[in-house]
Design a protein around this motif. Structure first.
Motif, short mmCIF file in Angstrom:
data_model
loop_
_atom_site.label_atom_id
_atom_site.label_comp_id
_atom_site.label_asym_id
_atom_site.label_seq_id
_atom_site.Cartn_x
_atom_site.Cartn_y
_atom_site.Cartn_z
N ALA A 1 0.84 -1.20 0.00
CA ALA A 1 0.00 0.00 0.00
C ALA A 1 0.87 1.25 0.00
O ALA A 1 1.92 1.28 0.65
N ALA A 2 0.43 2.24 -0.75
CA ALA A 2 1.09 3.54 -0.77
C ALA A 2 0.05 4.62 -0.51
O ALA A 2 -1.02 4.61 -1.11
N ILE A 3 0.37 5.51 0.41
CA ILE A 3 -0.50 6.65 0.71
C ILE A 3 0.23 7.93 0.31
O ILE A 3 1.34 8.18 0.77
N ARG A 4 -0.41 8.71 -0.56
CA ARG A 4 0.18 9.98 -1.00
C ARG A 4 -0.62 11.13 -0.37
O ARG A 4 -1.83 11.19 -0.49
N ILE A 5 0.12 12.03 0.29
CA ILE A 5 -0.52 13.12 1.03
C ILE A 5 -0.22 14.45 0.33
O ILE A 5 0.94 14.80 0.11
N ARG A 6 -1.29 15.15 -0.01
CA ARG A 6 -1.16 16.46 -0.65
C ARG A 6 -2.10 17.44 0.06
O ARG A 6 -3.03 17.02 0.77
N PRO A 7 -1.87 18.74 -0.12
CA PRO A 7 -2.78 19.72 0.49
C PRO A 7 -4.22 19.49 0.04
O PRO A 7 -4.53 19.51 -1.15
N GLY A 8 -5.08 19.23 1.02
CA GLY A 8 -6.49 19.06 0.73
C GLY A 8 -6.89 17.72 0.14
O GLY A 8 -8.06 17.50 -0.17
N ARG A 9 -5.93 16.78 0.00
CA ARG A 9 -6.28 15.50 -0.62
C ARG A 9 -5.25 14.42 -0.24
O ARG A 9 -4.05 14.67 -0.27
N THR A 10 -5.76 13.23 0.07
CA THR A 10 -4.90 12.08 0.35
C THR A 10 -5.38 10.91 -0.50
O THR A 10 -6.57 10.57 -0.47
N ASP A 11 -4.45 10.29 -1.23
CA ASP A 11 -4.79 9.17 -2.12
C ASP A 11 -4.14 7.88 -1.64
O ASP A 11 -3.09 7.89 -0.99
N VAL A 12 -4.77 6.78 -2.03
CA VAL A 12 -4.32 5.46 -1.59
C VAL A 12 -4.17 4.54 -2.80
O VAL A 12 -4.94 4.62 -3.76
N ARG A 13 -3.19 3.69 -2.73
CA ARG A 13 -3.01 2.65 -3.75
C ARG A 13 -2.67 1.34 -3.07
O ARG A 13 -1.87 1.29 -2.13
N VAL A 14 -3.28 0.24 -3.52
CA VAL A 14 -3.00 -1.10 -3.01
C VAL A 14 -2.76 -2.02 -4.20
O VAL A 14 -3.58 -2.05 -5.13
N ALA A 15 -1.65 -2.75 -4.18
CA ALA A 15 -1.32 -3.66 -5.29
C ALA A 15 -0.77 -4.97 -4.74
O ALA A 15 0.07 -4.97 -3.84
N GLN A 16 -1.27 -6.06 -5.29
CA GLN A 16 -0.76 -7.38 -4.91
C GLN A 16 0.53 -7.66 -5.68
O GLN A 16 0.68 -7.28 -6.83
N ARG A 17 1.45 -8.36 -5.05
CA ARG A 17 2.73 -8.67 -5.70
C ARG A 17 2.62 -9.83 -6.67
O ARG A 17 3.21 -9.82 -7.75
N GLU A 18 1.88 -10.88 -6.30
CA GLU A 18 1.91 -12.12 -7.05
C GLU A 18 1.03 -12.13 -8.30
O GLU A 18 1.26 -12.92 -9.21
N GLY A 19 0.00 -11.33 -8.34
CA GLY A 19 -0.90 -11.33 -9.48
C GLY A 19 -1.87 -12.49 -9.51
O GLY A 19 -2.33 -12.90 -10.57
N VAL A 20 -2.19 -13.06 -8.34
CA VAL A 20 -3.14 -14.17 -8.25
C VAL A 20 -4.54 -13.60 -8.04
O VAL A 20 -4.75 -12.72 -7.20
N ALA A 21 -5.52 -14.11 -8.79
CA ALA A 21 -6.89 -13.60 -8.70
C ALA A 21 -7.52 -14.01 -7.37
O ALA A 21 -7.68 -15.20 -7.08
N VAL A 22 -7.88 -13.02 -6.55
CA VAL A 22 -8.54 -13.27 -5.27
C VAL A 22 -9.74 -12.33 -5.11
O VAL A 22 -9.99 -11.79 -4.04
N GLY A 23 -10.46 -12.13 -6.18
CA GLY A 23 -11.65 -11.29 -6.13
C GLY A 23 -11.31 -9.84 -5.84
O GLY A 23 -10.34 -9.30 -6.36
N ASP A 24 -12.13 -9.21 -4.99
CA ASP A 24 -11.96 -7.78 -4.72
C ASP A 24 -11.13 -7.51 -3.47
O ASP A 24 -11.34 -6.51 -2.79
#
Length: 231
Positions: free
Chosen positions: A193-216
């Motif tokens: 997970a990566a969290i990017r913090i900016r004035p007035g806004r914070t964004d999130v990203r989550v990525a799996q390493r293996e690429g195995v399908a596990v739904g949502d």
């Protein structure tokens, strides 16, 4: 006439033991798949998608059929044989129910790399990129339903706390960012997970390493992080 009766009872007992063993086949295969994956004997994709979700699912229904046969065999002497039938039916029924629930969950079409900002996804830190083998993601990061940016600038400490609350281990927190990783309990699938913090806004990203399908799963984790970032 007593001797044939004993022989029949012995045969029925042996048959019940084999039927009970068949009911345990799917759970035993799943355990073998988990330990084999953890020990590095095969990939997480093979352990989860092939051994568990394909072969294990078939064995679960075979086990349920065996349990039903065990019930029929045990009906002639429930006092002595009822335990075999009950154990077989409980184990096989639970296995089939779990496979149906997990199968429905994993069948949800969803990406393994998700973000609140698909136009400009947060980048992983160099430390996390090194753990990912230098790859930010095999596919473009995409949006999830109901996953939106947090409309405020949070402190790095708040971001790190949100990662911990979502089950991640923080890998670093600095001005305007925070990173973390979460390893799954069963097959060791890892989400970063990566969290990017900016004035007035914070964004999130989550990525799996293996690429195995596990739904949502990636979307669920990203939502858990954004929930922790709310005021």
């Amino acid at each position: 006439m007593a001797e044939p009766s004993r022989a029949q009872a012995r045969t029925a007992e042996i048959r019940l033991r084999w039927l009970t063993l068949a009911a345990f086949a799917a759970p035993l295969l799943v355990l073998a798949a988990v330990f084999g994956t953890r020990l590095g004997l095969w990939s997480a994709e093979f352990g989860l998608e092939v051994l568990t979700l394909k072969i294990g699912r078939i064995l679960a229904f075979v086990g349920l059929a065996a349990a039903l046969v065990a019930v029929i065999v045990a009906m002639k002497d429930m006092r002595r044989r009822g335990l075999y039938a009950a154990v077989s039916l409980v184990v096989a029924g639970a296995a089939v129910a779990l496979f149906m629930v997990q199968g429905q969950r994993f069948s949800v079409p969803a990406a393994n790399d998700v973000t609140t900002d698909a136009g400009e996804p947060p980048a992983f830190s160099r430390a996390v990129l090194a753990m990912r083998g230098g790859q930010g993601g095999a596919t473009p990061s995409v949006a999830c339903p109901d996953l939106v940016s947090v409309p405020r600038q949070v402190a790095p400490e708040t971001a790190a706390a949100a990662l911990e609350a979502a089950g991640f281990t923080p890998r670093g927190a600095a001005a305007f960012r925070a990173d973390g990783s979460k390893e799954g309990f069963w097959f060791g699938l890892t989400h970063d997970a990566a969290i990017r913090i900016r004035p007035g806004r914070t964004d999130v990203r989550v990525a799996q390493r293996e690429g195995v399908a596990v739904g949502d799963e990636a979307c669920r984790l990203a939502r858990a992080i954004t929930d922790g970032l709310q005021p």
